[in-house]
Design an enzyme around this catalytic site. Structure first.
Site, short mmCIF file in Angstrom:
data_model
loop_
_atom_site.label_atom_id
_atom_site.label_comp_id
_atom_site.label_asym_id
_atom_site.label_seq_id
_atom_site.Cartn_x
_atom_site.Cartn_y
_atom_site.Cartn_z
N HIS A 1 0.85 -1.19 0.00
CA HIS A 1 0.00 0.00 0.00
C HIS A 1 0.89 1.23 0.00
O HIS A 1 1.74 1.40 0.88
CB HIS A 1 -0.90 -0.03 1.23
N HIS B 1 -0.50 3.06 11.71
CA HIS B 1 0.41 4.16 11.42
C HIS B 1 0.55 5.09 12.62
O HIS B 1 -0.42 5.37 13.33
CB HIS B 1 -0.17 4.95 10.24
N GLU C 1 -2.91 14.75 11.07
CA GLU C 1 -3.79 14.33 9.98
C GLU C 1 -5.24 14.63 10.34
O GLU C 1 -5.81 14.00 11.22
CB GLU C 1 -3.63 12.83 9.70
N HIS D 1 -6.08 12.83 13.83
CA HIS D 1 -5.07 11.97 14.43
C HIS D 1 -3.81 12.81 14.57
O HIS D 1 -3.15 13.16 13.58
CB HIS D 1 -4.84 10.73 13.56
N HIS E 1 -3.15 5.15 14.66
CA HIS E 1 -4.45 4.99 14.03
C HIS E 1 -4.33 4.02 12.87
O HIS E 1 -3.23 3.61 12.49
CB HIS E 1 -5.01 6.34 13.55
#
Length: 436
Positions: free
Chosen positions: A290, A333, A339, A363, A369
């Site tokens: 990803h 992460h 974010e 976050h 998260h």
């Protein structure tokens, strides 16, 4: 003739004049002794005069009245939720999620009265930082214009079309489109019902397209797809036209007897613009793993630290995904960036429950998260095959290198903070097994 026509290009030097008054632009100079049609010449500077040529941003406006013709500014007391006091609340490192913000149905609120600050960081007076707002309005701006002395507004409509009149011309901005109104540009927002959206405000710099690096010359948001309105003006005298200014984080109002949208012609590269998010050219992995969300950056406001942004505007659009041997949704992460995410429409794949259009998440720096329990279980077991991801969905992220504080309105007053957000990770199991 339609009032809504556009010129294409990002960072271009445009020239435009209202077709009702041809040759309103002076020939071969900016400030002739007498401008055509008796207009006034006025420069709007978005950078220092001495900024390097490749960064220099300014526009010459040819208008019926100079902007200086107004009565003194006075404090504007009709909005107490626009706020840049980052110390009013105790810092909170927890994951935060907001349910959809309420649009007032009783009180009549226009775009300016409906501005509410959620979070931010930095110092407006030092021209360093950012703020995240939502607008919640149900009324048009009648004989009222607004401008921001503190920075640029990147506006993300979520519900309702914005009909925006600027000094440069008119534009309509619908959900799944965005617009940027640079610092100092005056504009009015008309709406036709309950209207909601998000705003990213930056103080340091102006938004620009991200560098493409190894991607090459093309991809992501293509410059040709950005649209700037053509010149349009009105010569209208009124008893009282209000000019609202956001200056050092507070609102002030001055009155004048004419519309500020009296620019007959203009030329320059400091302009408002809009962009249709559906035109974003997605770059993605077609083998394994990803990719980092930075490949979805539409616009960036860089900091003085190379490769690090005061703010990035990132989207997660519909796309094909074909990774092999890969946990395909976003990975778990912890980030040295902040974010803030919003949802324009649909369902975000990593959290299909709880994160709703018109809501948001934050976050903060190094706050962990990632996918909730249901997303993890499904993605860990599903048979991998090429599939369309995020069909019918548009989520976005405001990402910043600054550690953002949440306002009292964002954490308390709005009463939309989901106190049970943490629960979406509690069902995650211990899957550790010893193998031979």
């Amino acid at each position: 003739m339609s009032d809504y026509k556009y010129m294409s290009g990002f960072g271009s030097h445009f020239s435009s004049e209202d077709p009702r008054y041809p040759n309103a632009l002076p020939k071969a100079q900016n400030t002739p002794q007498k401008c055509p049609y008796g207009l006034y010449a006025e420069q709007l500077s978005g950078t220092a005069f001495t900024a390097p040529r490749k960064e220099n941003a300014r526009t010459w406006l040819y208008r019926i009245h100079p902007s200086a013709k107004h009565l003194p500014f006075q404090p504007y007391v009709f909005n107490r939720f626009l706020n840049h006091d980052w110390d009013e609340q105790m810092p909170n490192p927890n994951q935060m999620r907001w349910k959809p913000f309420d649009i007032s149905t009783g009180d009549r609120k226009n775009f300016v009265k409906g501005l509410h600050t959620i979070c931010g960081a930095g110092d407006i007076r030092c021209r360093h930082g950012l703020a995240v707002h939502v607008y919640l309005c149900n009324e048009s701006m009648d004989n009222t214009a607004f401008y921001n002395s503190d920075g640029d507004f990147l506006i993300v409509p979520q519900q309702g079309v914005l009909d925006i009149t600027t000094e440069f011309g008119k534009m309509k901005v619908a959900p799944n489109e965005i617009c940027v109104i640079p610092q100092g540009v005056r504009y009015a927002v008309n709406v036709s019902g309950p209207t909601r959206g998000y705003i990213l405000e930056v103080y340091d710099n102006h938004f620009q397209l991200p560098d493409l690096g190894p991607i090459g010359a093309n991809g992501l948001a293509n410059p040709r797809d950005f649209e700037t309105p053509v010149a349009w003006f009105e010569d209208r005298n009124v008893n009282s036209f209000e000019i609202i200014s956001k200056f050092q984080g507070r609102l002030f109002v001055a009155k004048q007897n004419h519309s500020p949208f009296d620019v007959v012609a203009w030329h320059g590269n400091y302009v408002p613009y809009k962009y249709d998010l559906s035109k974003f050219m997605v770059i993605n992995s077609v083998s394994y793993d990803h990719c980092d969300p930075s490949i979805f950056t539409v616009l960036t406001c860089p900091s003085l630290r190379y490769g690090t942004a005061i703010a990035d505007f990132v989207i997660f659009p519909p796309r094909w995904s074909v990774q092999e041997h890969t946990f395909r949704p976003p990975y778990y992460h912890r980030n040295c960036m902040s974010e803030f995410m919003g949802l324009i429409l649909g369902k975000y794949e990593a959290k299909e429950d709880g994160f709703m259009p018109g809501g948001a998440t934050l976050h903060s720096m190094m706050t962990p998260h990632g996918p909730d329990y249901n997303c993890f279980e499904t993605a860990s077991k599903i048979k991998l095959a090429p599939e369309r991801v995020a069909e019918g969905t548009q989520a976005f992220m405001f990402e910043s290198s600054l550690s953002m504080a949440v306002t009292q309105w964002g954490e308390k007053t709005c009463q939309k903070l989901d106190e049970k957000y943490y629960e979406c990770w509690q069902a995650l199991k211990n899957n550790f097994k010893l193998t031979n």
